[in-house]
Design an enzyme around this catalytic site. Structure first.
Site, short mmCIF file in Angstrom:
data_model
loop_
_atom_site.label_atom_id
_atom_site.label_comp_id
_atom_site.label_asym_id
_atom_site.label_seq_id
_atom_site.Cartn_x
_atom_site.Cartn_y
_atom_site.Cartn_z
N SER A 100 3.14 -1.78 10.50
CA SER A 100 4.57 -1.91 10.79
C SER A 100 5.09 -3.33 10.55
CB SER A 100 4.87 -1.45 12.22
OG SER A 100 4.50 -0.09 12.38
N GLU A 145 -6.92 5.32 7.35
CA GLU A 145 -6.64 6.72 6.97
C GLU A 145 -7.81 7.31 6.19
OE1 GLU A 145 -2.83 5.88 5.21
OE2 GLU A 145 -2.06 5.37 7.21
N GLU A 152 -5.83 -4.26 10.47
CA GLU A 152 -4.78 -3.26 10.69
C GLU A 152 -5.08 -2.46 11.95
OE1 GLU A 152 -2.66 -2.39 6.72
OE2 GLU A 152 -4.26 -0.93 6.98
N ASN A 182 0.88 -1.16 0.00
CA ASN A 182 0.00 0.00 0.00
C ASN A 182 0.92 1.21 0.00
OD1 ASN A 182 -1.88 2.00 0.43
ND2 ASN A 182 -2.30 1.45 2.57
N TRP A 183 1.12 1.77 -1.19
CA TRP A 183 2.11 2.85 -1.30
C TRP A 183 1.60 4.15 -0.69
CZ3 TRP A 183 4.15 2.41 -7.09
CH2 TRP A 183 4.80 1.18 -7.25
N LYS A 184 0.30 4.25 -0.45
CA LYS A 184 -0.30 5.49 0.08
C LYS A 184 0.03 6.66 -0.86
CE LYS A 184 -0.13 3.44 4.61
NZ LYS A 184 -0.11 3.61 6.06
N GLY A 233 2.73 -0.98 4.28
CA GLY A 233 2.87 0.43 3.93
C GLY A 233 4.33 0.79 3.72
N GLY A 234 4.95 1.34 4.75
CA GLY A 234 6.32 1.86 4.63
C GLY A 234 7.30 0.88 4.00
N HIS A 248 -9.48 1.65 4.42
CA HIS A 248 -8.26 1.90 5.19
C HIS A 248 -8.56 2.92 6.29
CE1 HIS A 248 -4.21 3.01 6.27
NE2 HIS A 248 -3.83 1.87 5.72
N GLY A 296 2.35 2.59 10.74
CA GLY A 296 3.35 3.63 10.57
C GLY A 296 4.01 4.07 11.87
P1 PGA Z 1 2.67 0.48 7.64
O1 PGA Z 1 1.24 0.72 6.97
O2 PGA Z 1 3.18 -0.82 7.13
O3 PGA Z 1 3.52 1.65 7.19
O4 PGA Z 1 2.47 0.47 9.11
C1 PGA Z 1 0.35 -0.34 6.77
C2 PGA Z 1 -0.93 0.19 6.17
O5 PGA Z 1 -1.39 1.26 6.56
O6 PGA Z 1 -1.52 -0.47 5.28
#
Ligand code: PGA
Length: 252
Positions: A215, A99, A169, A9-11, A236-237, A97, A175
């Protein structure tokens, strides 16, 4: 038997050229790897979908949008419909998600509309759920997760359910560098599978892929993925570099 999946998930990261480069690197690494035990999906910004589609082998690397609109077409300036996403050749969409729920006020009702439109347009869905730190600490987390799933997904038919992957999640782990322990994640994954079993029966529940996100990194992925109900990750990251993403893809 359910599939394992590792999805990036590149966001809101990477320009189009940077994203194309990253996708090329992942695609090459997936092609070079033998005996991968999971499907690989890249979740990329809308602007990147068409260009990324051209540099991946879609049969080996799935392509996801990170969102789609809750209307099919019309006067919704700035929105991107599920049909538009599908027309790029993408085969997945990430919905729900935290966010999107938190910053853009996506309610379970809005998400239900998005789910229906995504399915109508042939997209598979990675549907996110998860609790805040407060909900974890006050013990309401299972009720929160159940409500998120029930209100946006449990109207689907068993046939439609086959297109659903769940991503658990915990918001406090996204993050933050703070991963849920593998036991905490397993407990929730087993709970989610039991909810699916209650709604759709044991066979469909057994076939449902449930990803962990928050994470997740090459260092902690093996322990998480070793749990019986954790079928991969939404990353994500660590998905923003081909090396670290592939370190998770090969963690099974
Ligand atoms: P993260 O994000 O791996 O950076 O914690 C995961 C996500 O929000 O899908």
């Amino acid at each position: 038997m359910r599939k394992n999946i590792v999805a990036g998930n590149w966001k809101m990261n990477t320009t189009v050229p940077e994203g194309v480069q990253l996708a090329k690197e992942v695609n090459a690494a997936v092609n070079a790897a033998s005996g991968l035990k999971c499907d690989v999906v890249l979740g990329v910004p809308f602007t990147h979908l068409t260009a990324v589609k051209q540099v991946i082998d879609i049969n080996k690397v799935g392509l996801a949008a990170e969102n789609c609109a809750d209307h099919s077409s019309g006067a919704y300036t700035g929105e991107v419909s599920a049909a538009m996403v599908a027309s790029t050749g993408a085969n997945y969409v990430i919905l729900g998600h935290s966010e999107r729920r938190g910053y853009y006020n996506e309610t379970p009702q809005i998400l239900k509309e998005k789910v229906d439109l995504a399915l109508e347009n042939g997209l598979k869905i990675i549907f996110c759920c998860g609790e805040s730190l407060e909900e974890r600490e006050n013990g309401s987390f299972k009720a929160v997760i159940e409500k998120e799933l029930r209100e946006s997904l449990f109207h689907l038919t068993p046939e439609q359910w086959a297109s659903i992957t769940i991503a658990y999640e915990p918001i406090w782990a996204i993050g933050t560098g703070k991963t849920a322990t593998s036991d905490q994640a397993q407990e929730v994954h087993a709970f989610i599978r039991s909810l699916v079993a209650g709604q759709y029966g044991d066979r469909l529940a057994d076939d449902t892929t449930i990803l962990y996100g928050g994470s997740c990194k090459p260092a902690n992925a093996p322990e998480l993925f070793a749990k019986p109900d954790i079928d991969g990750g939404l990353i994500g990251g660590a998905a923003l570099k081909a090396d670290s993403f592939m370190g998770i893809v090969t963690a099974f």
